[in-house]
Write a protein that holds these residues in place. Structure first.
Motif, mmCIF file in Angstrom:
data_model
loop_
_atom_site.group_PDB
_atom_site.id
_atom_site.type_symbol
_atom_site.label_atom_id
_atom_site.label_comp_id
_atom_site.label_asym_id
_atom_site.label_seq_id
_atom_site.Cartn_x
_atom_site.Cartn_y
_atom_site.Cartn_z
ATOM 1 N N THR A 1 2.099 -3.821 -4.358
ATOM 2 C CA THR A 1 1.546 -3.565 -5.691
ATOM 3 C C THR A 1 0.826 -4.794 -6.223
ATOM 4 N N VAL A 2 1.444 -5.949 -6.084
ATOM 5 C CA VAL A 2 0.856 -7.187 -6.600
ATOM 6 C C VAL A 2 -0.462 -7.488 -5.900
ATOM 7 N N PHE A 3 -0.506 -7.295 -4.580
ATOM 8 C CA PHE A 3 -1.743 -7.555 -3.834
ATOM 9 C C PHE A 3 -2.877 -6.683 -4.349
ATOM 10 N N PHE A 4 -2.637 -5.371 -4.447
ATOM 11 C CA PHE A 4 -3.701 -4.477 -4.865
ATOM 12 C C PHE A 4 -4.045 -4.642 -6.338
ATOM 13 N N GLN A 5 -3.071 -4.974 -7.170
ATOM 14 C CA GLN A 5 -3.409 -5.194 -8.573
ATOM 15 C C GLN A 5 -4.273 -6.438 -8.741
#
Length: 494
Positions: free
Chosen positions: A70-74
């Motif tokens: 999630t953090v990567f894509f956000q």
């Protein structure tokens, strides 16, 4: 409910609302500058929202999870949102009215992408996809003075609504066969002794959901909307569609495959279906791009081919393939945004998107010429740029999966042929930049007038050039991030 988990999404949505409110008191001559408020707001919200989740920890509420994936894509989506907003500021002179609404709608689309990154239920998946799609219905037809823009919005509306209907029907079948919509609960349902009695219904529902997601990533046979919508939409919107919306489709595809239906991953037919879609997308996009003269349509067909390359990593169904998907998308972000930024600036004076407008660009704007050259070389997969390393990782993952799937060697062969074909139409753009003759040069001298470039466009191209070179020459930091993200995905799927 722990609202801190969705503080980033709430913050981005509030930025959109505040822009709409500020529009009421901002003089028309200064509304363009509200884009700087959006950029500053996204930077602040990003720093505050993701700062507490960079240690690899995982937190979850119903329907949503904040983990390394999630953090990567956000981070990916916020970067795309910032660069697209800067490009929109440069493009604002061509928007006759409603530039503030365009900034706000960009924020709302970005909010949907942020929710898509952490979706862990089919309810959240559908809400995120619809928030993205409905917003783009408006954005694609935003230039109401251009017939092509209206046409693009209508086509995207009709085909997008059909894809949403297919997806909803699939979700209904999944709920009817499992009694739940949470990814983790769906995957556990078929581990029970009596859990396989509705397996056929579940597979049909899952296929329909995958079809709806294939529309978002523009994979064959759900790609027909791409060239017309890419050509008709405002250039910043096209750039956001090609990067943010496509990446949102891929993160949802990865989560659905690995978290909701791991029982289907061992079935040969699913891998072969995904492989055929990948090969068909590469072949269709590459062949159709050969005869294109319109730059945005050409990049639209290129986007279909790129979706096929990314599908190679999805087909691998392992951590190596997932890492290749994430890294390729990171490099693709900078290459596509660089290309569309140059196209937006070059076509502003010419009011034409034919490839001939690039003639003599190396004299009119050396910065734009170098930027577009690097972007095209990266998309073509030429070292040492990010696109080369991304395609290398995807093909490496595909070769690793070839031993267990008789279809994969054929798909790999198609991918290699697609790379060769892409060199022809990509280098046609480079030829036009440095040696093009232009459509009207037989009657008059070549256009040597310098291209006036706003500071915001300069910022975008410089950031994109740095990103393409950094990811290609020093890929280790991003590789570490994608490794953590894939580890989070596969640990949650177990």
């Amino acid at each position: 409910m722990n609202l801190s988990l969705i503080s980033l999404e709430i913050g981005v949505a509030l930025i959109g609302v505040l822009v709409l409110l500020a529009d009421l008191w901002t003089p028309k001559a200064h509304k363009r500058q509200l884009g700087w408020f959006v950029v500053l707001g996204l930077v602040v919200v990003f720093g505050l929202g993701l700062g507490k989740f960079t240690d690899g920890s995982t937190a979850q509420i119903q329907g949503y999870k904040k983990d390394s994936l999630t953090v990567f894509f956000q981070g990916f989506f916020i970067m795309a949102g910032i660069l697209v907003t800067l490009l929109t500021i440069s493009y604002a002179g061509r928007i006759r009215s409603g530039i503030s609404e365009m900034y706000a709608l960009t924020c709302f689309a970005l909010t949907g992408m942020l929710f898509a990154a952490g979706a862990t239920s089919f309810v959240m998946l559908f809400v995120a996809v619809e928030l993205i799609t409905i917003t783009f219905y408006v954005l694609t037809s935003f230039e109401q003075n251009r017939l092509r823009s209206i046409e693009a919005g209508v086509k995207y509306l009709i085909l997008g609504a059909a894809a949403s209907a297919v997806m909803v029907f699939g979700i209904a079948l999944i709920y009817g066969s499992t009694g739940t919509l949470e990814f983790s609960e769906v995957s556990q349902q078929f581990l029970k002794p009596d859990g396989t009695q509705h397996l056929t219904l579940f597979k049909l529902g899952m296929l329909l959901v995958l079809g709806g997601l294939a529309f978002k990533i523009a994979a064959v046979p759900f790609q027909l909307w791409v060239p017309d919508v890419y050509q008709g939409a405002p250039t910043p919107v096209t750039a956001f569609l090609a990067t943010g919306s496509k990446a949102a489709g891929f993160v949802l595809l990865l989560r659905v495959l690995h978290e909701a239906c791991p029982i289907m991953l061992d079935e040969t037919w699913l891998r072969q279906l995904l492989a055929v879609m990948a090969g068909a997308s590469i072949l269709y996009g590459s062949l159709c791009a050969l005869r294109q003269r319109n730059l945005k349509r050409l990049l639209g067909y290129s986007s279909i081919a790129s979706a096929g390359y990314v599908m190679l990593g999805v087909v691998a169904l392992n951590a190596e393939g997932t890492q290749a998907v994430l890294f390729y998308l990171a490099g693709y972000l900078f290459a596509v945004l660089a290309a569309f930024t140059v196209i937006a600036m070059v076509t502003e004076d010419a009011d034409d998107e034919d490839i001939s407008v690039l003639a003599n660009l190396h004299q009119r704007s050396p910065l734009f010429a170098i930027t577009l050259t690097l972007a095209i070389l990266s998309l073509a997969g030429v070292p040492p740029l990010a696109g080369f390393f991304g395609k290398f990782l995807l093909l490496k993952a595909a070769f690793g999966a070839a031993s267990s799937d008789p279809v994969m060697p054929w798909v790999i062969g198609i991918a290699i042929v697609g790379v060769v074909i892409s060199l022809f139409y990509y280098f046609g753009i480079i030829r036009e930049i440095y040696w093009g003759t232009g459509q009207s040069w037989a009657e008059k001298k070549p256009n040597a007038d310098p291209i006036e470039c706003p500071d915001t466009a300069d910022i975008v191209v410089l950031v994109c050039v740095f990103g393409m070179l950094a990811l290609g020459i020093f890929p280790e930091p991003v590789l570490n991030l994608v490794e953590d993200a894939s580890t989070a995905l596969f640990s949650s799927a177990q």
